[in-house]
Design an enzyme around this catalytic site. Structure first.
Site, PDB file in Angstrom:
ATOM      1  N   GLU A   1       0.835  -1.200   0.000  1.00  0.00           N
ATOM      2  CA  GLU A   1       0.000   0.000   0.000  1.00  0.00           C
ATOM      3  C   GLU A   1       0.875   1.258   0.000  1.00  0.00           C
ATOM      4  O   GLU A   1       0.508   2.301   0.530  1.00  0.00           O
ATOM      5  CB  GLU A   1      -0.943  -0.033   1.211  1.00  0.00           C
TER       6      GLU A   1
ATOM      7  N   GLU B   1      -9.372   3.742   4.234  1.00  0.00           N
ATOM      8  CA  GLU B   1      -9.038   2.849   3.123  1.00  0.00           C
ATOM      9  C   GLU B   1      -9.244   3.627   1.819  1.00  0.00           C
ATOM     10  O   GLU B   1     -10.356   3.836   1.364  1.00  0.00           O
ATOM     11  CB  GLU B   1      -9.928   1.602   3.147  1.00  0.00           C
TER      12      GLU B   1
END
Length: 302
Positions: free
Chosen positions: A65, A267
């Protein structure tokens, strides 16, 4: 305008160079390190603002990520530039936000893992044979989430850690979901916990990918304002504020459990991790609005 930093080679060295450039261009930005990674790399932080309310953002807890580091660095540059020019920052006064908040950003918590995702496994890696075994013999590390020792840093914090370890059911080091031998066994997680204790943050936000959701609660320990702040951030970004259950041992979980203050996991984006580098420009518009709104939630402290 496209951001040149949003490419597929954004590792620890690139990040450190950008942090140095940021502090050179804007002397009011102060940089340092919260500690070292498993392989001894520094984990940079920098500080913007001089207000009494102490906010903290972090990114790249999960190696694949890493695009969250790009987003946080771009946010910091834009915020610093808006303050230096005395202008507006996503519809807010940068001068007012600086006066109200001090923001500490840790843009890449897991530099060893990010480098593994970015560059793959090299023959001189100190955990070469272990990493191959933990990755089921594959040399493909694009989906690796853990640190260099195969531990998922967002399952490392002492907030019902034992329950999360049972739920994850990972017996040993792996690309994801292994909680480690004990809470805060990994230097990256321990450094972030110590940094948080030392700075005594009023609120924290951990930036992850993906899902376009904001998690704001933990086992009823969150303060009343958390729901309202999450709703404000969700409106700003077009995301969903979600009441999350059945998850423990994350940084946000520990912060709420330990301090009873607002903590959030965001997120960013939508798709499959790792999100493609070219998604950064599209993601940034929503995330910058969300983070600016988070700063604006901070009350003025007497």
């Amino acid at each position: 305008m496209a951001d040149s930093s949003a490419n597929s080679d954004y590792g620890p060295e690139r990040l450190e160079a950008e942090v140095r450039a940021l502090t050179r261009e804007y002397p009011f930005v102060v940089a340092g390190s919260i500690g070292s990674s498993s392989l001894g790399r520094p984990i940079p932080y920098f500080r913007l603002g001089n207000g009494d309310y102490r906010w903290h953002f972090n990114g790249a807890c999960h190696a694949n990520e890493w695009i969250t580091s790009v987003l946080l660095m771009r946010f910091a540059r834009d915020y610093a530039n808006s303050y230096a020019r005395g202008g507006a920052f996503w519809g807010k006064s940068a001068k007012d936000l600086f006066a109200r908040c001090t923001l500490w950003i840790v843009p890449m918590l897991n530099p060893d893992g990010v480098e593994l995702v970015q560059r793959g496994l090299t023959a001189d890696h100190p955990y070469y044979w272990d990493l191959l075994r933990w990755n089921r013999g594959s040399g493909q590390f694009r989906r690796w989430k853990a640190n260099a020792r195969g531990v998922d840093l967002n399952d490392q914090f002492p907030a019902h850690w034992e329950e999360e370890r049972v739920r994850r059911a990972a017996e040993g080091p792996a690309p994801r979901d292994y909680s480690g031998e004990r809470p805060l066994s990994e230097p990256e997680a321990a450094a972030l916990a110590e940094f948080t204790e030392r700075r005594d943050f009023h609120a924290v936000l951990a930036l992850h990918t993906q899902g376009e959701e904001i998690y704001w609660n933990y086992r009823g320990g969150e303060p009343p304002e958390s729901r309202e702040w999450a709703a404000r951030m969700a409106r700003a970004a077009g995301y969903r504020a979600v009441y999350l259950e059945g998850s423990d041992a994350g940084y946000k979980d520990w912060f709420i459990d330990r301090f009873g203050r607002p903590g959030f996991t965001v997120e960013a984006g939508w798709g499959h991790n790792p999100l493609p580098p070219e998604a950064a420009d599209e993601l940034y518009d929503d995330i910058a609005r969300l983070l600016a709104e988070a700063l604006d939630c901070a009350p003025a402290l007497d």
